[in-house]
Motif scaffolding. Structure first.
Motif, PDB file in Angstrom:
ATOM      1  N   UNK A  94       0.861  -1.179   0.000  1.00 24.32           N
ATOM      2  CA  UNK A  94       0.000   0.000   0.000  1.00 24.32           C
ATOM      3  C   UNK A  94       0.905   1.239   0.000  1.00 24.32           C
ATOM      4  N   UNK A  95       0.873   1.963  -1.109  1.00 24.51           N
ATOM      5  CA  UNK A  95       1.770   3.098  -1.304  1.00 24.51           C
ATOM      6  C   UNK A  95       0.916   4.365  -1.428  1.00 24.51           C
ATOM      7  N   UNK A 126       3.171   8.947 -12.635  1.00 20.06           N
ATOM      8  CA  UNK A 126       3.733   7.959 -13.551  1.00 20.06           C
ATOM      9  C   UNK A 126       3.733   6.562 -12.942  1.00 20.06           C
ATOM     10  N   UNK A 127       3.881   6.485 -11.626  1.00 18.24           N
ATOM     11  CA  UNK A 127       3.775   5.190 -10.953  1.00 18.24           C
ATOM     12  C   UNK A 127       2.309   4.776 -10.860  1.00 18.24           C
ATOM     13  N   UNK A 128       1.471   5.708 -10.487  1.00 19.23           N
ATOM     14  CA  UNK A 128       0.069   5.385 -10.265  1.00 19.23           C
ATOM     15  C   UNK A 128      -0.633   4.910 -11.527  1.00 19.23           C
ATOM     16  N   UNK A 129      -0.295   5.527 -12.668  1.00 25.36           N
ATOM     17  CA  UNK A 129      -0.983   5.139 -13.905  1.00 25.36           C
ATOM     18  C   UNK A 129      -0.241   4.070 -14.698  1.00 25.36           C
ATOM     19  N   UNK A 165      12.338  -1.802  -5.412  1.00 22.62           N
ATOM     20  CA  UNK A 165      11.635  -1.701  -6.690  1.00 22.62           C
ATOM     21  C   UNK A 165      10.807  -0.414  -6.762  1.00 22.62           C
ATOM     22  N   UNK A 166      10.116  -0.086  -5.671  1.00 17.35           N
ATOM     23  CA  UNK A 166       9.326   1.151  -5.642  1.00 17.35           C
ATOM     24  C   UNK A 166      10.246   2.363  -5.764  1.00 17.35           C
ATOM     25  N   UNK A 167      11.334   2.340  -5.027  1.00 17.47           N
ATOM     26  CA  UNK A 167      12.267   3.463  -5.048  1.00 17.47           C
ATOM     27  C   UNK A 167      12.866   3.653  -6.442  1.00 17.47           C
ATOM     28  N   UNK A 168      13.275   2.566  -7.077  1.00 14.91           N
ATOM     29  CA  UNK A 168      13.868   2.679  -8.418  1.00 14.91           C
ATOM     30  C   UNK A 168      12.854   3.207  -9.426  1.00 14.91           C
ATOM     31  N   UNK A 169      11.601   2.775  -9.294  1.00 17.11           N
ATOM     32  CA  UNK A 169      10.571   3.273 -10.207  1.00 17.11           C
ATOM     33  C   UNK A 169      10.344   4.771  -9.996  1.00 17.11           C
TER      34      UNK A 169
END
Length: 298
Positions: free
Chosen positions: A6-7, A17-20, A230-234
């Motif tokens: 859950x972010x 850009x992450x959300x879509x 992975x989240x951080x790199x994205x």
């Protein structure tokens, strides 16, 4: 299959850009709950650990860390800018210098609001006005439940900070960037040349004040470090991919990902301001904060 992370993120060009899905999070499944307005989500994170990863105001993070809440800072600045224009007054009222605020009442959303942290910092640094020289009138509680406001903070029944000004309950008001263009429309800054004063602050300190960064729950960082990476790199890629959408203003330059001299200086100064203002009880060990996530940039 692992439980989705859950972010909780606000809606900025680099986070959308992450959300879509424009920038996929390779190696982690993420859910992106929405909160409008966003600030109540910050309180849910520090009070209930409601999310796995969450956008977080700098002052809230520093207070949460001071209170022992198990959160780790991730080195990504999502929102930032200078704040000399954030100290405002009524245009038809008497002209005030920031140095005239000693003994006066000043409105602010919460004493722990990050914009207030930066404003009080430059007030003391540039005008010699200490936090305790002013009565800070608030419309909301701080996010961190364990924190007790100092005696020079008073809670108002007003719903909005600008209403405190317009009812003449305060002489000046601290408004965040969005509020300046919203409830604060028509108000004027106490600093005559606020833009250049902010740029001078950046030149002097070698950094841009950060407002929102990101935090991760300690248990998630410990048990799912690859997913956090992975989240951080994205996010880091999304910040790079949207660079042409940001200008060379302080707000544009503030958005960064990765440990850097700019971020370290920002945290050092913000931590010093927080200690001077009684927002935290101990000096902020920025090196210790950095050591917890250096693996992200290897």
């Amino acid at each position: 299959m692992s439980t989705p992370l859950k972010v909780m993120l606000g809606n900025h060009p680099h986070t959308r850009q992450l959300k879509n899905g424009t920038v996929p999070v390779d190696g982690a499944d993420c859910q992106y709950p929405e909160a409008s307005p966003l600030p109540p989500a910050f309180a849910r994170m520090v009070r209930d650990l409601a999310y796995d990863i969450c956008e977080m105001p700098l002052a809230t993070y520093l207070q949460a860390r001071d209170a022992g809440i198990p959160l780790t800072l991730l080195p990504a600045v999502l929102v930032g800018s200078t704040h000399h224009r954030s100290l405002t007054r009524l245009p038809e009222g008497p002209e005030l210098s920031p140095g005239d605020l000693v003994g006066r009442r000043v409105g602010v959303r919460a004493y722990g609001q990050t914009t207030g942290l930066w404003v009080r910092g430059w007030l003391q640094e540039e005008y010699g006005v200490k936090s305790s020289d002013v009565t800070w009138v608030t419309t909301e509680d701080v996010h961190v439940a364990q924190y007790v406001n100092p005696p020079y903070v008073q809670r108002s029944k007003a719903e909005r900070v600008a209403d405190l000004l317009r009812s003449h309950d305060v002489s000046a008001a601290v408004l965040g960037p969005k509020a300046i263009g919203g409830q604060g429309a028509g108000l004027v800054p106490l600093v005559a040349d606020a833009e250049n004063a902010g740029l001078a602050w950046i030149e002097r300190h070698g950094t841009v004040p950060a407002n929102h960064l990101m935090v991760v729950r300690d248990d998630i960082l410990r048990t799912r470090p690859d997913a956090v990476l992975a989240v951080y790199r994205a996010l880091k890629k999304a910040i790079a991919d949207t660079a042409d959408e940001r200008d060379d203003s302080p707000a544009g330059r503030a958005v960064t990902a990765g440990w850097s001299d700019q971020l370290t200086k920002c945290l050092e100064i913000g931590g010093r301001y927080a200690l001077e203002q009684g927002l935290v009880t101990e000096p902020v060990d920025v090196a210790a904060i950095e050591r917890k996530t250096t693996f992200l940039d290897r």
